[in-house]
Motif scaffolding. Structure first.
Motif, PDB file in Angstrom:
ATOM      1  N   UNK A 144       0.825  -1.133  -0.070  1.00  0.00           N
ATOM      2  CA  UNK A 144       0.053  -0.086   0.077  1.00  0.00           C
ATOM      3  C   UNK A 144       0.834   1.352  -0.077  1.00  0.00           C
ATOM      4  N   UNK A 145       0.430   2.440  -0.498  1.00  0.00           N
ATOM      5  CA  UNK A 145       1.071   3.483  -0.622  1.00  0.00           C
ATOM      6  C   UNK A 145       0.325   4.792  -0.050  1.00  0.00           C
ATOM      7  N   UNK A 146       0.613   5.519   0.755  1.00  0.00           N
ATOM      8  CA  UNK A 146       0.064   6.682   1.300  1.00  0.00           C
ATOM      9  C   UNK A 146       0.926   8.115   0.778  1.00  0.00           C
ATOM     10  N   UNK A 147       0.193   8.938  -0.037  1.00  0.00           N
ATOM     11  CA  UNK A 147       0.788  10.133  -0.589  1.00  0.00           C
ATOM     12  C   UNK A 147       0.944  11.232   0.732  1.00  0.00           C
ATOM     13  N   UNK A 155       5.642  13.021  -1.761  1.00  0.00           N
ATOM     14  CA  UNK A 155       6.284  11.939  -1.568  1.00  0.00           C
ATOM     15  C   UNK A 155       5.202  10.805  -1.388  1.00  0.00           C
ATOM     16  N   UNK A 156       5.618   9.534  -1.583  1.00  0.00           N
ATOM     17  CA  UNK A 156       4.582   8.283  -1.345  1.00  0.00           C
ATOM     18  C   UNK A 156       5.261   7.458  -0.095  1.00  0.00           C
ATOM     19  N   UNK A 157       4.741   7.098   0.928  1.00  0.00           N
ATOM     20  CA  UNK A 157       5.231   6.452   1.870  1.00  0.00           C
ATOM     21  C   UNK A 157       4.775   4.768   1.577  1.00  0.00           C
ATOM     22  N   UNK A 158       5.469   4.061   1.242  1.00  0.00           N
ATOM     23  CA  UNK A 158       5.024   2.691   0.912  1.00  0.00           C
ATOM     24  C   UNK A 158       5.249   1.688   2.152  1.00  0.00           C
ATOM     25  N   UNK A 159       4.500   0.626   2.156  1.00  0.00           N
ATOM     26  CA  UNK A 159       4.396  -0.230   3.158  1.00  0.00           C
ATOM     27  C   UNK A 159       3.898  -1.659   2.663  1.00  0.00           C
ATOM     28  N   UNK A 198      10.125  -2.718   6.722  1.00  0.00           N
ATOM     29  CA  UNK A 198       8.961  -2.991   5.598  1.00  0.00           C
ATOM     30  C   UNK A 198       8.292  -1.816   5.086  1.00  0.00           C
ATOM     31  N   UNK A 199       8.966  -0.616   5.213  1.00  0.00           N
ATOM     32  CA  UNK A 199       8.320   0.512   4.758  1.00  0.00           C
ATOM     33  C   UNK A 199       9.747   1.431   4.303  1.00  0.00           C
ATOM     34  N   UNK A 200       9.289   2.119   3.326  1.00  0.00           N
ATOM     35  CA  UNK A 200      10.108   3.073   2.602  1.00  0.00           C
ATOM     36  C   UNK A 200       9.256   4.452   1.830  1.00  0.00           C
ATOM     37  N   UNK A 201      10.135   5.389   1.770  1.00  0.00           N
ATOM     38  CA  UNK A 201       9.412   6.536   0.953  1.00  0.00           C
ATOM     39  C   UNK A 201      10.076   6.886  -0.279  1.00  0.00           C
ATOM     40  N   UNK A 202       9.295   7.067  -1.048  1.00  0.00           N
ATOM     41  CA  UNK A 202       9.862   7.613  -2.381  1.00  0.00           C
ATOM     42  C   UNK A 202       9.556   8.992  -2.591  1.00  0.00           C
ATOM     43  N   UNK A 203      10.385   9.800  -2.707  1.00  0.00           N
ATOM     44  CA  UNK A 203      10.428  11.389  -2.787  1.00  0.00           C
ATOM     45  C   UNK A 203      10.366  12.186  -4.032  1.00  0.00           C
ATOM     46  N   UNK A 204       9.944  13.219  -3.917  1.00  0.00           N
ATOM     47  CA  UNK A 204      10.033  14.308  -5.293  1.00  0.00           C
ATOM     48  C   UNK A 204       9.450  13.615  -6.376  1.00  0.00           C
TER      49      UNK A 204
END
Length: 242
Positions: A144-147, A155-159, A198-204
C-alpha cells in the motif's frame, strides 16, 4: 704346508683358555696381571713401612726426634696405602672383564600375509530422489502507498507485509505502470537483521500524477530465487504540495 704347521704349534705352558685368546684379549689379560702384581708389591711395601714405623715408635724411648721420625713413617705408610687401594679400585672398575665384541648385523625376517589387501571397490553412488533445487521466495502479502507532502516534495510512503526469513526487499515505482524500465528502484537495507524494515518513502514525485509501485523479496535465508512482484490494487495519486 710348512707355514700352516708352524701356526698349528701350541705352547704347552699355556692353558687352553690362554691359547684360545686373541692378541688383544691376551694383552689385556697380561696388563691386568702386571697391575695386580704391582699392587701386591706396593701393599707389601706399605705394610713393611707400617711395621717398621711401629717398631721405631716403640723403641724411641721418649726421644722426640725418634718419635717424630716414627710417626712420619707411619703417616706416609697410611697415606700411601689409601692411595694404592683407591687406584686399585679405579683400575678394577675401568677394566671390563667381558668387553663387548662386534655385533652381528641381522636383517629383518620377512613376514608373509596369507590375506594381502586387495584393491578396494569404489564407493557406491547414492541417489537422492529429491535433490535440492531452486526455491522461489514468497512475495509480500500486501503493498500500500500513502501520498504525503514533505515541504514542497510530493512523496509516497510505501508499506508491505513482512515475509519470514527475508533479509532484503526491493521496491520499484513507475509512472506508466509497465516498469519497462522502472522509474525508480529502491533496495531496502538489510539491517537490522533478521527483520529488515518493511516501509520506505519515495520522494520528489510530480504533483497530481498516478504512480504505480511494486515490491518483492530479493534476499532470504530460506529461498534462493527472487519472489514474484506484489502490486497494489490501484496506482497512488500524488498530492500537490505548496
Amino acid at each position: 704346508m710348512l707355514n700352516n704347521n708352524l701356526l698349528a704349534i701350541a705352547n704347552p705352558a699355556l692353558s687352553s683358555d690362554l691359547a684360545g685368546m686373541t692378541n688383544t684379549a691376551f694383552m689385556r689379560f697380561l696388563l691386568q696381571g702386571l697391575i695386580k702384581l704391582g699392587f701386591i708389591a706396593g701393599a707389601l711395601i706399605f705394610l713393611f713401612m707400617f711395621i717398621y714405623g711401629g717398631i721405631r715408635l716403640a723403641s724411641s724411648g721418649g726421644d722426640k726426634s725418634a718419635v717424630a721420625s716414627a710417626k712420619s713413617i707411619l703417616a706416609n705408610a697410611v697415606v700411601g696405602a689409601v692411595i694404592l687401594f683407591s687406584l686399585f679400585a679405579i683400575v678394577n672398575l675401568s677394566f671390563d672383564p667381558n668387553p663387548p665384541g662386534p655385533t652381528a648385523r641381522t636383517s629383518p625376517t620377512p613376514t608373509f600375509d596369507p590375506n594381502p589387501p586387495g584393491p578396494t571397490a569404489p564407493p557406491t553412488p547414492t541417489f537422492d530422489p529429491n535433490p535440492p533445487g531452486p526455491v522461489v521466495c514468497i512475495m509480500p502479502s500486501s503493498l500500500s502507498g500513502t501520498p504525503v507532502c514533505n515541504g514542497t516534495s510530493s512523496d509516497i510512503r510505501w508499506s508491505w507485509g513482512a515475509v519470514s526469513g527475508t533479509t532484503q526487499y526491493q521496491l520499484q515505482t513507475d509512472r506508466e505502470g509497465n516498469f519497462n524500465p522502472a522509474d525508480r528502484t529502491l533496495n531496502m537495507p538489510s539491517i537490522p537483521f533478521p527483520n529488515p524494515p518493511t516501509t520506505i518513502t519515495s520522494t520528489n514525485h510530480a504533483f497530481n500524477v498516478d504512480v504505480y509501485g511494486r515490491v518483492r523479496v530479493i534476499q532470504s535465508t530460506v529461498c534462493n530465487f527472487d519472489s514474484a512482484w506484489r502490486y497494489p490494487g490501484s496506482p497512488i495519486r500524488t498530492l500537490s504540495c505548496p
